[in-house]
Design an enzyme around this catalytic site. Structure first.
Site, PDB file in Angstrom:
ATOM      1  N   ASP A  58       1.030   5.616  -1.502  1.00 36.53           N
ATOM      2  CA  ASP A  58       0.719   4.230  -1.161  1.00 36.53           C
ATOM      3  C   ASP A  58       1.123   3.987   0.295  1.00 36.53           C
ATOM      4  O   ASP A  58       2.175   4.481   0.720  1.00 36.53           O
ATOM      5  CB  ASP A  58       1.531   3.316  -2.104  1.00 36.53           C
ATOM      6  N   PHE A  80      -8.475   1.657   5.931  1.00 38.89           N
ATOM      7  CA  PHE A  80      -9.370   1.085   4.915  1.00 38.89           C
ATOM      8  C   PHE A  80      -8.620   0.616   3.672  1.00 38.89           C
ATOM      9  O   PHE A  80      -9.152  -0.181   2.902  1.00 38.89           O
ATOM     10  CB  PHE A  80     -10.399   2.142   4.466  1.00 38.89           C
ATOM     11  N   SER A 124     -13.113  -8.429   7.636  1.00 41.70           N
ATOM     12  CA  SER A 124     -14.190  -8.886   6.752  1.00 41.70           C
ATOM     13  C   SER A 124     -14.794 -10.198   7.233  1.00 41.70           C
ATOM     14  O   SER A 124     -14.094 -11.042   7.816  1.00 41.70           O
ATOM     15  CB  SER A 124     -13.602  -9.091   5.350  1.00 41.70           C
ATOM     16  N   TYR A 150      -8.475 -13.072  -0.518  1.00 40.48           N
ATOM     17  CA  TYR A 150      -8.884 -11.815   0.114  1.00 40.48           C
ATOM     18  C   TYR A 150      -9.113 -12.037   1.615  1.00 40.48           C
ATOM     19  O   TYR A 150      -8.581 -11.306   2.461  1.00 40.48           O
ATOM     20  CB  TYR A 150     -10.160 -11.281  -0.557  1.00 40.48           C
ATOM     21  N   LYS A 154      -7.022 -10.625   5.162  1.00 36.00           N
ATOM     22  CA  LYS A 154      -7.664  -9.940   6.294  1.00 36.00           C
ATOM     23  C   LYS A 154      -7.381 -10.702   7.595  1.00 36.00           C
ATOM     24  O   LYS A 154      -7.180 -10.097   8.651  1.00 36.00           O
ATOM     25  CB  LYS A 154      -9.167  -9.819   6.043  1.00 36.00           C
ATOM     26  N   PHE A 179     -19.697  -7.102   6.983  1.00 37.37           N
ATOM     27  CA  PHE A 179     -20.473  -7.981   6.121  1.00 37.37           C
ATOM     28  C   PHE A 179     -20.651  -7.210   4.802  1.00 37.37           C
ATOM     29  O   PHE A 179     -19.727  -6.535   4.377  1.00 37.37           O
ATOM     30  CB  PHE A 179     -21.733  -8.484   6.844  1.00 37.37           C
ATOM     31  N   ASN A 180     -21.759  -7.295   4.113  1.00 35.80           N
ATOM     32  CA  ASN A 180     -21.818  -6.680   2.764  1.00 35.80           C
ATOM     33  C   ASN A 180     -22.327  -5.245   2.842  1.00 35.80           C
ATOM     34  O   ASN A 180     -23.484  -5.019   3.210  1.00 35.80           O
ATOM     35  CB  ASN A 180     -22.693  -7.531   1.851  1.00 35.80           C
ATOM     36  N   PHE A 218     -24.354 -15.340 -10.188  1.00 33.42           N
ATOM     37  CA  PHE A 218     -23.293 -16.351 -10.172  1.00 33.42           C
ATOM     38  C   PHE A 218     -23.718 -17.540  -9.304  1.00 33.42           C
ATOM     39  O   PHE A 218     -23.468 -17.561  -8.111  1.00 33.42           O
ATOM     40  CB  PHE A 218     -21.991 -15.753  -9.651  1.00 33.42           C
TER      41      PHE A 218
HETATM   42  N1  UDP Z   1     -23.178 -11.579  -7.297  1.00 29.07           N
HETATM   43  C1  UDP Z   1     -23.847 -11.987  -8.444  1.00 29.07           C
HETATM   44  N2  UDP Z   1     -23.708 -11.230  -9.577  1.00 29.07           N
HETATM   45  C2  UDP Z   1     -22.929 -10.106  -9.626  1.00 29.07           C
HETATM   46  C3  UDP Z   1     -22.282  -9.693  -8.437  1.00 29.07           C
HETATM   47  C4  UDP Z   1     -22.422 -10.455  -7.290  1.00 29.07           C
HETATM   48  O1  UDP Z   1     -24.534 -12.996  -8.450  1.00 29.07           O
HETATM   49  O2  UDP Z   1     -22.831  -9.475 -10.691  1.00 29.07           O
HETATM   50  C5  UDP Z   1     -23.320 -12.367  -6.067  1.00 29.07           C
HETATM   51  C6  UDP Z   1     -22.000 -12.922  -5.571  1.00 29.07           C
HETATM   52  O3  UDP Z   1     -21.737 -14.169  -6.184  1.00 29.07           O
HETATM   53  C7  UDP Z   1     -22.273 -13.029  -4.076  1.00 29.07           C
HETATM   54  C8  UDP Z   1     -23.249 -11.891  -3.788  1.00 29.07           C
HETATM   55  O4  UDP Z   1     -23.796 -11.521  -5.052  1.00 29.07           O
HETATM   56  O5  UDP Z   1     -22.928 -14.237  -3.791  1.00 29.07           O
HETATM   57  C9  UDP Z   1     -22.583 -10.677  -3.171  1.00 29.07           C
HETATM   58  O6  UDP Z   1     -21.450 -10.371  -3.977  1.00 29.07           O
HETATM   59  P1  UDP Z   1     -20.665  -9.006  -3.827  1.00 29.07           P
HETATM   60  O7  UDP Z   1     -19.606  -9.008  -4.889  1.00 29.07           O
HETATM   61  O8  UDP Z   1     -21.631  -7.872  -3.847  1.00 29.07           O
HETATM   62  O9  UDP Z   1     -20.025  -9.048  -2.384  1.00 29.07           O
HETATM   63  P2  UDP Z   1     -19.062 -10.134  -1.681  1.00 29.07           P
HETATM   64  O10 UDP Z   1     -20.002 -11.060  -0.946  1.00 29.07           O
HETATM   65  O11 UDP Z   1     -18.254 -10.821  -2.730  1.00 29.07           O
HETATM   66  O12 UDP Z   1     -18.245  -9.324  -0.752  1.00 29.07           O
END
Ligand code: UDP
Length: 337
Positions: A58, A80, A124, A150, A154, A179-180, A218
């Site tokens: 760790d 990371f 992030s 989270y 960061k 970003f993502n 979501f």
């Molecule tokens: N999301 C969703 N269903 C899922 C996983 C993610 O609708 O099963 C949505 C989440 O609410 C966000 C987007 O997809 O708006 C990206 O989420 P992710 O967890 O991939 O990345 P984050 O933006 O949280 O880093």
């Protein structure tokens, strides 16, 4: 160079370790394997031969980490190692601060003790919180007001690096605001395999594969065109390229921050459509309430990293990114390039 990669058994860290090995560097991975993937370590070991070393530990074990840095005569660190689930951070904030901030402080202490001065930090877009429409696309000087623990962790780490660089300690830092991130190694030697998986693209493709019955979206009541959240998706290999470019640009006493995104926003529904296109499979969706901590819209203005580091994304469309993730998911059943 001789590089320490913390969290090198994780999704992004393992892709960085692989790229560094391929560029001829020596790589020492430190990972607790709490979330990391042992199989990725085995793959890196077989590819890196004598230039790859793994320490299962760790980053909060400061004394041991100092010894690792000294013993391997490390030149620079790519950090990371962190917990990275927004939703989980809302329910377990102490755990997130302990790991992400406690781990970062421990690493910096060890670096100072071992006289290592260069670090690339995984920050992030979550540090921007929930920007207003006028703040989009996000530049690096946009207000940083996180809306989940989270993102808080960061941002604390960015502040710590900035203060440390300004303190006279010989330190050079770059915070890359991811970003993502999605996609996988072109040869499918390693890829994204979170346990548990919470990210949109892999989950959507698991539905395409029949491993899940439906994607749960979501929230469809966000103030966006189709009601679902908008994000900026970037391929992991392009993100890793940004690390290599930032590493070459580090200057003692300076703490830089760059966004790493494509500059395009895609909604959750856009991602589902893209996954349907690249997989040519049926993907059922269902709707659930918003996930705690999710901002409505995040996408980058990547002009600073393009200007300063000459970075550009090779995977420049959402379909190119989801196709890469799909190829990884089908590894073994389709030929790899
Ligand atoms: N999301 C969703 N269903 C899922 C996983 C993610 O609708 O099963 C949505 C989440 O609410 C966000 C987007 O997809 O708006 C990206 O989420 P992710 O967890 O991939 O990345 P984050 O933006 O949280 O880093």
């Amino acid at each position: 160079m001789r590089l320490l990669v913390t969290g090198g058994a994780g999704y992004i860290g393992s892709h960085a370790a692989l790229a560094l090995l391929e560029a001829g560097h020596t790589v020492v991975v430190v990972d607790s394997l709490e979330r990391g993937c042992r199989a990725s370590i085995a793959t890196l070991g077989s590819l890196g031969g004598g230039r790859f070393h793994f320490e299962e530990m760790d980053v909060r074990e400061t004394a041991k980490l100092t010894s690792v840095l000294r013993d391997h005569a490390i030149d620079a660190v790519l950090h990371f190692a962190a917990l990275a689930y927004v939703g989980e951070s809302v329910t377990e904030p102490l755990r997130y601060y302990d790991c992400n901030v406690g781990g970062g402080i421990s690493l910096l202490r060890a670096m100072v003790d071992a006289k290592i001065s260069r670090i690339i930090f995984s920050s992030s877009c979550a540090t921007y919180g929930a920007p207003t429409a006028a703040q989009l696309p996000l530049r690096e000087d946009a207000p940083q007001v996180p809306v989940n623990p989270y993102g808080d962790t960061k941002l604390v780490m960015e502040g710590l690096l900035r203060s440390a660089c300004a303190s006279g300690t010989p330190l050079a830092a770059a915070a890359l605001r991811y970003f993502n991130v999605a996609g996988a190694d072109a040869q499918c030697r390693i890829g994204e395999q979170h346990q548990p998986e919470t990210h949109l693209i892999p989950i959507t493709l698991e539905v395409a594969l029949g491993r899940r019955s439906a994607l749960t979206i979501f929230g469809d009541d966000y103030p966006t065109q189709d009601g679902t959240c908008i994000r900026d998706y970037v391929h992991v290999s392009d993100l890793v390229d940004a690390h290599l470019a930032a590493l070459a640009a580090l200057e003692i006493g300076q703490c830089k921050a760059w966004n790493v995104g494509l500059g395009c926003g895609h909604s959750v529904r856009d991602v589902v459509e893209s996954c349907r296109r690249v997989s040519a499979r049926r993907i059922d969706v269902q709707f659930a309430p918003r996930r705690a901590g999710d901002p409505a819209v995040l996408y980058a203005d990547p002009s600073a990293i393009k200007r300063d580091l000459g970075w550009h994304a090779k995977f420049s469309s959402l379909d190119a990114i989801t196709a890469s993730a799909w190829k990884w998911m089908n590894r073994g059943s389709v030929p790899t390039a």
